[in-house]
Motif scaffolding. Structure first.
Motif, short mmCIF file in Angstrom:
data_model
loop_
_atom_site.label_atom_id
_atom_site.label_comp_id
_atom_site.label_asym_id
_atom_site.label_seq_id
_atom_site.Cartn_x
_atom_site.Cartn_y
_atom_site.Cartn_z
N ASN A 24 1.01 -1.00 -0.26
CA ASN A 24 0.24 0.25 -0.24
C ASN A 24 1.13 1.34 -0.04
O ASN A 24 0.24 2.24 -0.65
N TYR A 27 2.49 1.69 -3.41
CA TYR A 27 1.38 1.86 -4.28
C TYR A 27 1.72 3.58 -4.19
O TYR A 27 1.78 4.38 -5.25
N SER A 30 4.71 5.80 -5.33
CA SER A 30 4.58 5.76 -6.49
C SER A 30 3.74 6.60 -7.31
O SER A 30 4.47 7.33 -8.09
N ARG A 31 2.68 6.44 -6.98
CA ARG A 31 1.82 7.27 -7.52
C ARG A 31 1.59 9.15 -7.30
O ARG A 31 1.80 9.88 -8.28
N SER A 43 -6.09 7.56 -5.13
CA SER A 43 -4.95 6.23 -4.55
C SER A 43 -5.69 5.24 -2.98
O SER A 43 -5.49 4.68 -2.68
N THR A 102 11.41 5.34 -5.98
CA THR A 102 10.03 4.50 -6.80
C THR A 102 10.55 4.21 -8.37
O THR A 102 11.35 4.27 -9.40
N THR A 117 -6.93 0.58 -9.03
CA THR A 117 -6.03 -0.10 -8.60
C THR A 117 -5.76 -0.11 -6.59
O THR A 117 -4.82 -1.03 -6.07
N GLY A 118 -5.27 0.72 -6.03
CA GLY A 118 -5.65 1.27 -4.74
C GLY A 118 -5.73 0.25 -3.67
O GLY A 118 -6.11 -0.35 -3.30
N THR A 121 -5.15 -3.19 -5.02
CA THR A 121 -4.20 -4.17 -3.81
C THR A 121 -4.01 -4.04 -2.72
O THR A 121 -2.84 -5.39 -2.17
#
Length: 211
Positions: A24, A27, A30-31, A43, A102, A117-118, A121
């Motif tokens: 989590n 992600y 990174s976003r 996200s 990242t 996606t969040g 994930t």
């Protein structure tokens, strides 16, 4: 209802666990770095809904298991100890990477894709379910009332703590990444500190007695 003192101890434990690196957090960072704060916040909304899914499922599961299986508490506690020690090892294992390093050239996702996606994930991450199943029973007592109500109460606290910390991370991801890039020695300090705290939690859980 669970006493305030126990809630505060649980909140502190949830805080330590949420700042330990996982899918989590990676992600969201990174976003946030690659696509901006708005993408990070969308996200994060998906991740929070994923937590809610786990909480509802685990609340029903704990209600059934803790009443049906006498040695369930010991089994879940053992899983929790192993899980915490695993997180501690992951923090300091050789060649472990800084979570703020990242992936490059991530595709530009639209809001719907960011949210889903969040959510996925989180929902598809078995570590989250293991955490709930093994950690919640340490704070639940039958004399406090309904096990399901207590599970939902702990879940609400965990989501609040997780949302707050991840919200701060999304807003500050770029600056924190720049800080660690300039001061790499702090990465090692952060890893060993996290491993020490997680190991301490594992020992405390291992020594706890059945409710």
């Amino acid at each position: 209802m669970i006493p305030l003192n126990d809630i505060l101890i649980f909140a502190l434990s949830a805080l330590v666990l949420v700042i330990s690196p996982g899918p989590n957090m990676i992600y969201l960072i990174s976003r946030s770095i690659m696509q901006g704060r708005k993408a990070g916040l969308i996200s994060l909304a998906g991740v929070v809904f994923g937590f809610m899914f786990h909480i509802v499922m685990v609340s029903f599961g704990l209600t059934a298991v803790l009443f049906a299986v006498p040695f369930a508490y010991t089994t879940l506690k053992s899983l929790g100890v192993i899980y915490l020690l695993y997180l501690a090892y992951q923090a300091i294992k050789p060649n472990s990477k800084n979570i703020f390093e990242t992936k490059k050239n991530l595709p530009y996702d639209k809001p719907g894709k960011l949210f889903s996606t969040g959510f996925l994930t989180n929902v598809l991450n078995p570590k989250v379910a293991v955490f709930y199943l093994s950690f919640f029973p340490q704070f639940i007592k039958t004399e406090y009332g309904s096990i399901m109500t207590q599970s939902l109460q702990l879940g609400a606290v965990q989501v609040l703590v997780s949302f707050t910390i991840n919200f701060i991370i999304v807003l500050t991801a770029s600056r924190v990444a720049l800080f660690f890039a300039k001061k790499p020695s702090w990465v090692k300090v952060q890893k060993w500190f996290m491993a020490s705290v997680l190991t301490g939690l594992a020992i405390k859980m291992a020594l706890s007695k059945a409710k």
